[in-house]
Structures are given as structure tokens and as C-alpha cells.
Design a protein around this motif. Sequence first.
Motif, PDB file in Angstrom:
ATOM      1  N   VAL A  25       0.893  -1.065  -0.243  1.00  0.00           N
ATOM      2  CA  VAL A  25      -0.013  -0.020  -0.135  1.00  0.00           C
ATOM      3  C   VAL A  25       0.875   1.381  -0.142  1.00  0.00           C
ATOM      4  CG1 VAL A  25      -1.514   1.519   1.472  1.00  0.00           C
ATOM      5  CG2 VAL A  25      -2.055  -1.205   1.218  1.00  0.00           C
ATOM      6  N   GLU A  47      -4.961   5.248   3.654  1.00  0.00           N
ATOM      7  CA  GLU A  47      -4.436   4.704   2.334  1.00  0.00           C
ATOM      8  C   GLU A  47      -4.823   3.055   2.645  1.00  0.00           C
ATOM      9  OE1 GLU A  47      -3.751   5.738  -0.771  1.00  0.00           O
ATOM     10  OE2 GLU A  47      -3.682   7.833   0.006  1.00  0.00           O
ATOM     11  N   GLU A  82      -7.098   1.291  -0.089  1.00  0.00           N
ATOM     12  CA  GLU A  82      -6.805   0.317  -1.029  1.00  0.00           C
ATOM     13  C   GLU A  82      -7.188  -1.069  -0.793  1.00  0.00           C
ATOM     14  OE1 GLU A  82      -2.637   1.069  -2.113  1.00  0.00           O
ATOM     15  OE2 GLU A  82      -3.159   3.345  -2.334  1.00  0.00           O
ATOM     16  N   GLU A 106      -7.891   1.329  -8.706  1.00  0.00           N
ATOM     17  CA  GLU A 106      -6.557   1.384  -8.312  1.00  0.00           C
ATOM     18  C   GLU A 106      -5.701  -0.023  -8.416  1.00  0.00           C
ATOM     19  OE1 GLU A 106      -4.853   3.692  -4.982  1.00  0.00           O
ATOM     20  OE2 GLU A 106      -6.954   4.338  -4.636  1.00  0.00           O
ATOM     21  N   HIS A 107      -6.449  -1.200  -7.870  1.00  0.00           N
ATOM     22  CA  HIS A 107      -5.541  -2.472  -8.153  1.00  0.00           C
ATOM     23  C   HIS A 107      -6.547  -3.401  -8.491  1.00  0.00           C
ATOM     24  CE1 HIS A 107      -3.671   0.051  -5.094  1.00  0.00           C
ATOM     25  NE2 HIS A 107      -2.633  -0.471  -5.640  1.00  0.00           N
TER      26      HIS A 107
END
Length: 167
Positions: A39, A57, A61, A133-134
Motif C-alpha cells: 500500500v 491509504e 486500497e 487502483e488495483h
Amino acid sequence: MTQAKPYKIPESVLVVIHSADYHVLLIERTDQPGFWQSVTGSKDYPDEELSETARREVQEETGIIVADAGVESSGDGGNRVPRAHLRDWQLSNIYDIYPVWRHRYAPGVTRNTEHVFGLLVQRDIPVTLAPREHTRYAWLPYREAADRCFSPSNAEAILQLPSYLAG
């Protein structure tokens, strides 16, 4: 007239999410397939405390919530961990920002200061990725996780995991 998105602050956190048995959670970037990392994220504002940046974060995430005092790890698959499990490793890296991401920073900004944290969790903790994001995640033994990271500073931090757990 719409306001332009503010530039990123060139001060960030790297949070190595790990288990007590030296496994590390890695996440793959959506915008760069094959780029695996821990992260990471920049401060939202200059005075934001680094521990708050790390907590925010991690939640954004992975969906893992670093909770305030008095909250115990549930052991039942809950996504909360006690704040005491987030540790500042007192390690900072200064590195060149990859050219592909420099447009996110103010003109002329080419370096970032990254502060390393560790977060102890159980490997069965639910992980909910931010899809923008992922794309996927993996739990790997720490040496294998370090080998998979695209970022040298991330790999180096992961390799220091046994030292931080012993200390």
C-alpha cells in the motif's frame, strides 16, 4: 469553470501489510499490469500526520480498517485491526518519481520522500481492493514478495520485515 485537480504532495507512505509468520500482502496496480506493490499513498494535505495517511491509504486500497484503541482483532474474518498494529518503522526513502507519474506533481517536482510503516494482520483478514487502483492481491512469503515488487524501495522494506518483527 472546474478547478483542476490539486497536485500530489511529494511526501508519501509505504505500508507493508504482513502477518506474524512473515507473509506480505501485495496488490497489483490497475494502470500498470504486472506492477505489484505494498500500500502506498501521498498525504492529502501538508499537515496530515503520516500515521493518518497510512491508515487512510490502507482502508482506501484494501478495505482494512486500522481502528482506535480498545478494538481487538476479531479473529472471525473481520476487517479491523488495532491501531497498535500499525508501526512506524522510522525509515524514509527519497527517490526519483517515475516519469510516467510525474504529471501528478507540480512542475519541477521529481523526487518523493516515502515513510515506511508496517501493519500486522491475520492472513485471513478480508481484503477489498479499490478497483480503480488495483486488480488483484496475493499473500506471499516475504522474500518472494520482495522479488515481485517493481519498486526497489518497497522490496528493500519488505526484506527488513524480520528485523522489525524481532525489534
